[in-house]
Design an enzyme around this catalytic site. Sequence first.
Site, PDB file in Angstrom:
ATOM      1  CG  HIS A  17      -1.800   1.163   1.299  1.00 29.91           C
ATOM      2  ND1 HIS A  17      -3.022   1.398   0.892  1.00 29.91           N
ATOM      3  CD2 HIS A  17      -1.697   2.523   1.800  1.00 29.91           C
ATOM      4  CE1 HIS A  17      -3.893   2.440   1.018  1.00 29.91           C
ATOM      5  NE2 HIS A  17      -2.705   3.131   1.645  1.00 29.91           N
ATOM      6  CD  GLU A  18       1.466   3.725   3.541  1.00 29.29           C
ATOM      7  OE1 GLU A  18       1.628   4.870   3.032  1.00 29.29           O
ATOM      8  OE2 GLU A  18       0.269   3.814   4.383  1.00 29.29           O
ATOM      9  CG  HIS A  21       0.355   6.130  -1.026  1.00 28.63           C
ATOM     10  ND1 HIS A  21      -0.467   6.564  -1.753  1.00 28.63           N
ATOM     11  CD2 HIS A  21      -0.002   5.518   0.010  1.00 28.63           C
ATOM     12  CE1 HIS A  21      -1.666   6.215  -1.138  1.00 28.63           C
ATOM     13  NE2 HIS A  21      -1.440   5.484   0.105  1.00 28.63           N
TER      14      HIS A  21
END
Length: 345
Positions: A17-18, A21
């Site tokens: 997820h990170e 980003h």
Amino acid sequence: MSILLFILIMSIIVILHEGGHCIIAKKSGIGVREFYVGLGPTLYSFTRGETTYSWRLLPIGGLCLFYGLGEEEEDSPRSFFKANVWARMATVAAGPFMNFVLAFFLSLFIIGSMGFDPPTIADVMEGYPAEEAGLKAGDEIVRINGKKVDIYRDISLYNMFNEGREVSVVYRRDGMLRQTDITPVYSEEDGRYLLGFRGPVEYVKGNALQVIKYSLVEVRYWIEATWKSIGLIFKGKFSKDDLSGPVGIAKAVDDVYDASKPSGIFYIWINMMNITVLLSANLGVMNLLPFPALDGGRLIFCVIEAVTGRKVSTRVEGAFHFAGMCVLLILAAFVMVNDIGKFFH
């Protein structure tokens, strides 16, 4: 072992997820000050280029901290808020997107190994509406109230969120499509509404194209289940005991591990991957909710800017997300205390 599996599952989900980003931010010219997994005191860290990567004590959550989110970087040309709106949109959306990508690739292995559950009736229950409507074992359910059915769990999901409502069932028998109406009846024994038929016990293995198709269906199923469950919360259909945080998830991992052990290591990993698919899809959906401090809340500001051509003040947006973060922290604390309390009942 259960604790290690829990840490592994949560770490993979958070890193992907990170990482989504982080990668898109760097590709878009946005500076990344810190990328960390976990919360609390730092256990290990290193710096590469402008970014510090760290691993923290508590194996829950994580953050990709962009330039511009700290006062010392407000005027940096690589600030998140100075990037064009489309770059910011892509950066914010990349996190949830990677959760769906992770769920898909794990589903490829699961479906390829175990197969999928076809929407075929294996057994019709005597005295229930399905029998009265003329349904028989071997019938393939095609649509329920106009909604396409891909797997048997689609039927269960629809029935769960439409308790007691009459359904129009389109099914295939001997190559011919037929239609009938069924009104579910409440079963005191099962504690839920039943149509009166059961699905297949064994899954069906498909070819390569079917594995891809049903892996996409698997991700869609969990996205839909999560989204509809959120709707039930707002309708007051869920109690506080239906919510779970990291403690509840760790307990679920432990329960699944214990139940899988007699079947061997292969089934342990298959079931752990199933949990990861569920959690990853769940996190992707939850993060897209239009709530302050979540990715969906940040996307709202990007959409407003893209539509109006005017950027909302960074201080106003910052205050909006700070308030949301406070609410989320209070909710997280409540869920954790409630999870611990459930263990002592």
